[in-house]
Design an enzyme around this catalytic site. Structure first.
Site, PDB file in Angstrom:
ATOM      1  N   SER A 163     -25.609   7.914 -22.507  1.00 47.89           N
ATOM      2  CA  SER A 163     -26.899   7.423 -23.093  1.00 47.89           C
ATOM      3  C   SER A 163     -26.905   6.008 -21.666  1.00 47.89           C
ATOM      4  O   SER A 163     -27.540   5.323 -21.165  1.00 47.89           O
ATOM      5  CB  SER A 163     -27.056   6.171 -23.467  1.00 47.89           C
ATOM      6  OG  SER A 163     -27.266   6.872 -25.086  1.00 47.89           O
TER       7      SER A 163
ATOM      8  N   HIS B 125     -29.832  14.417 -21.276  1.00 47.07           N
ATOM      9  CA  HIS B 125     -29.416  13.320 -21.924  1.00 47.07           C
ATOM     10  C   HIS B 125     -30.906  13.198 -22.789  1.00 47.07           C
ATOM     11  O   HIS B 125     -32.273  12.960 -22.402  1.00 47.07           O
ATOM     12  CB  HIS B 125     -29.680  11.526 -21.301  1.00 47.07           C
ATOM     13  CG  HIS B 125     -30.360   9.996 -22.114  1.00 47.07           C
ATOM     14  ND1 HIS B 125     -30.871   9.114 -21.971  1.00 47.07           N
ATOM     15  CD2 HIS B 125     -29.771  10.304 -23.625  1.00 47.07           C
ATOM     16  CE1 HIS B 125     -30.870   8.217 -22.958  1.00 47.07           C
ATOM     17  NE2 HIS B 125     -30.104   8.749 -23.673  1.00 47.07           N
TER      18      HIS B 125
ATOM     19  N   GLU C  56     -34.008  13.415 -20.033  1.00 48.08           N
ATOM     20  CA  GLU C  56     -33.579  12.670 -18.644  1.00 48.08           C
ATOM     21  C   GLU C  56     -32.514  13.883 -17.470  1.00 48.08           C
ATOM     22  O   GLU C  56     -30.889  13.937 -18.745  1.00 48.08           O
ATOM     23  CB  GLU C  56     -33.408  11.628 -18.822  1.00 48.08           C
ATOM     24  CG  GLU C  56     -33.951  10.819 -19.185  1.00 48.08           C
ATOM     25  CD  GLU C  56     -33.412   9.119 -19.054  1.00 48.08           C
ATOM     26  OE1 GLU C  56     -34.519   7.788 -18.651  1.00 48.08           O
ATOM     27  OE2 GLU C  56     -32.586   9.122 -19.416  1.00 48.08           O
TER      28      GLU C  56
ATOM     29  N   ASN D  51     -33.196   4.234 -21.013  1.00 48.44           N
ATOM     30  CA  ASN D  51     -32.684   3.115 -21.530  1.00 48.44           C
ATOM     31  C   ASN D  51     -32.695   1.626 -20.867  1.00 48.44           C
ATOM     32  O   ASN D  51     -32.553   0.599 -20.616  1.00 48.44           O
ATOM     33  CB  ASN D  51     -31.371   3.056 -21.469  1.00 48.44           C
ATOM     34  CG  ASN D  51     -31.115   4.312 -23.211  1.00 48.44           C
ATOM     35  OD1 ASN D  51     -31.895   4.269 -23.513  1.00 48.44           O
ATOM     36  ND2 ASN D  51     -29.930   5.334 -23.627  1.00 48.44           N
TER      37      ASN D  51
HETATM   38  P1  NAD Z   1     -22.641   8.124 -33.115  1.00 48.33           P
HETATM   39  O1  NAD Z   1     -21.189   7.822 -33.553  1.00 48.33           O
HETATM   40  O2  NAD Z   1     -23.412   9.153 -34.693  1.00 48.33           O
HETATM   41  O3  NAD Z   1     -22.023  10.558 -33.645  1.00 48.33           O
HETATM   42  C1  NAD Z   1     -20.767  10.784 -33.123  1.00 48.33           C
HETATM   43  C2  NAD Z   1     -19.925  11.854 -33.033  1.00 48.33           C
HETATM   44  O4  NAD Z   1     -18.771  11.790 -32.545  1.00 48.33           O
HETATM   45  C3  NAD Z   1     -19.586  11.650 -34.434  1.00 48.33           C
HETATM   46  O5  NAD Z   1     -19.991  12.848 -35.733  1.00 48.33           O
HETATM   47  C4  NAD Z   1     -17.718  11.398 -34.707  1.00 48.33           C
HETATM   48  O6  NAD Z   1     -17.214  12.390 -35.651  1.00 48.33           O
HETATM   49  C5  NAD Z   1     -17.810  12.910 -32.764  1.00 48.33           C
HETATM   50  N1  NAD Z   1     -16.794  12.480 -32.422  1.00 48.33           N
HETATM   51  C6  NAD Z   1     -15.699  11.461 -31.954  1.00 48.33           C
HETATM   52  N2  NAD Z   1     -14.901  11.971 -31.295  1.00 48.33           N
HETATM   53  C7  NAD Z   1     -14.930  13.668 -31.022  1.00 48.33           C
HETATM   54  C8  NAD Z   1     -14.210  14.043 -29.968  1.00 48.33           C
HETATM   55  N3  NAD Z   1     -13.232  13.032 -29.470  1.00 48.33           N
HETATM   56  N4  NAD Z   1     -14.522  15.666 -31.011  1.00 48.33           N
HETATM   57  C9  NAD Z   1     -15.541  15.976 -31.311  1.00 48.33           C
HETATM   58  N5  NAD Z   1     -16.329  14.823 -31.631  1.00 48.33           N
HETATM   59  C10 NAD Z   1     -15.588  13.608 -32.018  1.00 48.33           C
HETATM   60  O7  NAD Z   1     -23.045   8.904 -31.985  1.00 48.33           O
HETATM   61  P2  NAD Z   1     -24.910   9.045 -31.858  1.00 48.33           P
HETATM   62  O8  NAD Z   1     -25.335   7.918 -31.790  1.00 48.33           O
HETATM   63  O9  NAD Z   1     -24.631  10.287 -32.078  1.00 48.33           O
HETATM   64  O10 NAD Z   1     -23.926   9.041 -30.343  1.00 48.33           O
HETATM   65  C11 NAD Z   1     -23.327  10.375 -29.463  1.00 48.33           C
HETATM   66  C12 NAD Z   1     -23.934  10.395 -27.414  1.00 48.33           C
HETATM   67  O11 NAD Z   1     -25.159  10.417 -27.572  1.00 48.33           O
HETATM   68  C13 NAD Z   1     -23.406   8.497 -27.328  1.00 48.33           C
HETATM   69  O12 NAD Z   1     -23.452   9.224 -25.677  1.00 48.33           O
HETATM   70  C14 NAD Z   1     -24.793   8.387 -27.715  1.00 48.33           C
HETATM   71  O13 NAD Z   1     -24.702   6.926 -25.912  1.00 48.33           O
HETATM   72  C15 NAD Z   1     -25.592   9.199 -26.626  1.00 48.33           C
HETATM   73  N6  NAD Z   1     -26.826   9.025 -27.271  1.00 48.33           N
HETATM   74  C16 NAD Z   1     -27.061   8.437 -28.361  1.00 48.33           C
HETATM   75  C17 NAD Z   1     -28.511   7.848 -28.721  1.00 48.33           C
HETATM   76  C18 NAD Z   1     -28.860   7.707 -29.384  1.00 48.33           C
HETATM   77  O14 NAD Z   1     -30.649   6.913 -30.284  1.00 48.33           O
HETATM   78  N7  NAD Z   1     -28.301   7.280 -30.799  1.00 48.33           N
HETATM   79  C19 NAD Z   1     -29.331   8.805 -27.991  1.00 48.33           C
HETATM   80  C20 NAD Z   1     -29.607   9.601 -26.647  1.00 48.33           C
HETATM   81  C21 NAD Z   1     -28.134   9.575 -26.839  1.00 48.33           C
END
Ligand code: NAD
Length: 593
Positions: free
Chosen positions: A121, A142, A154, A192
């Site tokens: 993000s 994204h 994005e 963001n």
């Molecule tokens: P989250 O904490 O919900 O999920 C992360 C997942 O990754 C977990 O299931 C974890 O077990 C897994 N994980 C951790 N290390 C790992 C590895 N080495 N190999 C494989 N799996 C692994 O996080 P999220 O909110 O889904 O965010 C994920 C990405 O998406 C981040 O970069 C975040 O910035 C981005 N993002 C988040 C949002 C949001 O609203 N939450 C929106 C857009 C983008």
């Protein structure tokens, strides 16, 4: 020739990864879904199964299609499972270190021409890319939360991303039914970068108890038509993710407004991560549940709240402008006797004429009967002398937004109003305490900030000064409820809740445009399609009027002296050039053609 993408690897099956896997499978793409361990895989699988069965229950997906969709996703815990994929989308936690290591590993596993995309993000895609042997084939992709619902993606290109890689990813995003916007590699990208300053500001308001969580959220929903309030949205995003995004943005911008509000860290440390952990700003009925349940902060309606509420039957309105006539209509149509005080009999008659016209439009649309229209108009009495307001239980001032004018009105009201009358100002930017200080009864003075058009907009900001009596606050809240409005309570600071949260964001959008990071169309699209906002920032600025917007931004800047609030030079220049938005036919866009 464009790359053929038939199998996609998704790494990380949390909030975003699970949603992305679902999006891919919905479009018939085969997915290899990988998480760090069996528990992560099971959580991700559960999420996808739950989300698709909800879609079936809602009739948005049929059972057979769901089975086919689920059949396209295979799960694993080893990155080597990705050997045959045509594209990798990474969605692991927002940590540069983690992502850099993962990309280096994946780089060794997949074919050399395969594109590696990060769903980060805010982190630098460039910094991630240099940990691979193929920085030219690394992009940001994204998605927005919830990925199956929000259409924006994005596509982030770095200075070395190869043009055909960007083109292929854009085409692929379109194949998924998404609306891609291509941009450069800057912390927070478009959406963001504009959203998180606003979210962080809302957290700061919450932390300083400027308003309750419920009122902060209601203010943005009812005042701006946002689908969710900022704190509910943070719970959906995840507080840990939000914190990391803010940290990265602050690291790049050094803008104090991006420095995560301290309470975020405290909440994360205490395990309050939002919906995913069952509690964040709100409490949910379980982890991953969207259902809010009552907790210690939930407002209780008790006899305490209605204690001392003053009786309000007759309402005075001072002024003849848009807000005054709208407010007269609101009260008269809800059965209150209203006295409309103008500076001359002609002005009073013209103002009542405006109310009549507005009611006529509702009659024509079949929303109001002739009889009710006549009864409403019959409850409005014109007045020229302040003394005619002597019997009013509540007087609302809606004259010009100029302190000396308002103070003169309050001085006059102080002389004539009966003891115990509530005296309210509709000011949107002046300190309410200045109006209170012009009277000998500051305890009876309060702000009632209606939104335009008053008969339509549900929100009223009820603004208490340090002198306002608790019974006056309770009376104002009760009166708002009686006229069908949603009152939110806040203190006497520039911009109250809505304008203080809205205008710095609009100003940030102008700065982004000025910096040539993205054009007005892409920025508007990002905020509408990615965040579900009813209008993009430039559409909204043109509707509000650039002169009005600039005045509000100046008020905020003069009160808080926050450098981030300093109006963007481009806005100043447009105003100077007479390009004020829709009302002059030209603003950020040209409406004259
Ligand atoms: P989250 O904490 O919900 O999920 C992360 C997942 O990754 C977990 O299931 C974890 O077990 C897994 N994980 C951790 N290390 C790992 C590895 N080495 N190999 C494989 N799996 C692994 O996080 P999220 O909110 O889904 O965010 C994920 C990405 O998406 C981040 O970069 C975040 O910035 C981005 N993002 C988040 C949002 C949001 O609203 N939450 C929106 C857009 C983008």
């Amino acid at each position: 020739m464009a790359r053929e993408i038939t199998i996609v690897g998704v790494v990380g099956l949390g909030t975003m990864g699970a949603g992305i896997a679902e999006v891919l499978a919905r479009s018939g793409v085969r997915v290899i879904a990988v998480d760090v361990d069996a528990a992560g895989v099971e959580r991700g699988r559960g999420h996808i199964e739950h989300s698709t069965s909800r879609a079936v229950a809602k009739g948005k997906l049929d059972g057979g299609a769901r089975d086919a969709l689920l059949g396209l996703i295979s799960y694993g815990t080893a990155l080597t499972d990705l050997a045959d994929v045509d594209l990798v989308i990474e969605a692991i936690p927002e940590s540069l270190d983690l992502k850099a290591r993962l990309f280096a590993e994946v780089d060794r596993i997949v074919r050399p021409e395969v594109v590696l995309a990060s769903n980060t993000s805010s982190l630098s895609v460039t910094q991630i890319s240099v940990h691979t042997g193929r920085p030219g084939k690394v992009v940001g992709l994204h998605f927005f939360n919830p990925a199956p619902v929000l259409r924006l993606t994005e596509v982030v290109r770095t200075v070395v991303t190869e043009p055909d890689v960007v083109a292929d990813v854009v085409e692929f995003a379109r194949r998924l039914g998404k609306e891609p916007v291509v941009i450069g590699d800057r912390a927070g990208f478009i959406a963001n970068a504009l959203l998180f300053g606003y979210l962080n500001h809302a957290v700061a308001m919450y932390e300083s108890r400027y308003a309750t969580r419920e009122d902060l959220d209601a203010a943005m929903r009812f005042g701006c038509g946002y689908p969710m309030g900022p704190l509910a949205l943070l719970d959906l995003i995840g507080l840990d993710t939000a914190y990391e995004i803010l940290e990265t943005m602050y690291g790049q911008s050094r803008n104090r407004l991006h420095a995560p509000t301290p309470i975020l860290k405290q909440m994360i440390t205490a395990g309050l991560l939002g919906r995913k952990s069952g509690r964040g700003f709100y409490t949910y009925d379980g982890p991953d549940s969207p259902t809010v349940v009552a907790d210690a902060q939930t407002p209780r309606t008790s006899s305490e709240d209605t204690k001392g509420v003053r009786e309000v039957r007759r309402v005075g309105v001072v002024g003849t402008g848009t807000m005054a006539t709208g407010i007269v209509e609101v009260f008269a149509s809800k059965g209150f006797d209203v006295i409309l005080r103008a500076r001359s009999a002609e002005k009073a008659a013209a103002a009542i004429g405006k109310v009549g016209k507005s009611l006529d439009r509702q009659v024509a649309k079949g929303r109001l009967s002739e009889e009710d229209r006549n009864a409403t108009l019959g409850r409005i009495t014109p007045a020229v002398e302040f003394a005619e307001l002597a019997d009013c239980d509540l007087v609302i001032e809606a004259v010009a937004e100029e302190l000396s004018v308002k103070q003169a009105v309050f001085g006059a009201l102080d002389e004539v109003a009966k003891p115990g009358a509530v005296l309210a100002t509709t000011t949107s930017s002046l300190p309410v305490i200045e109006c209170a200080a012009a009277t000998s009864r500051p305890q009876d003075v309060i702000g009632l900030h209606f939104f335009n058009p008053a008969p339509v907009m549900k929100l009223v900001e009820v603004v208490s000064t340090i002198s306002t009596g608790a019974d006056v606050v309770a009376t104002a809240g009760a009166v708002c409820a009686r006229v069908g409005k949603h009152p939110v309570h806040c203190g006497d600071r520039a911009g109250f809740i809505v304008n203080a949260l809205l205008f710095p964001y609009l100003n940030d959008a102008v700065r982004m445009l000025e910096a040539h990071y993205a054009d007005a169309d892409d920025i508007d699209t990002a905020m509408k399609v990615g965040c579900g906002l009813p209008m993009g920032p430039f559409e909204l600025l043109d509707v509000v009027g650039l002169d009005v917007s600039l005045a509000i931004e100046r008020t905020l800047f003069n009160e808080f002296h926050e450098s981030g609030y300093a109006p963007a030079p481009l806005l100043e220049h447009l105003v100077t050039a007479g390009r004020l938005g829709r009302k002059t036919g030209k603003g950020f866009r040209d409406y004259s053609r």
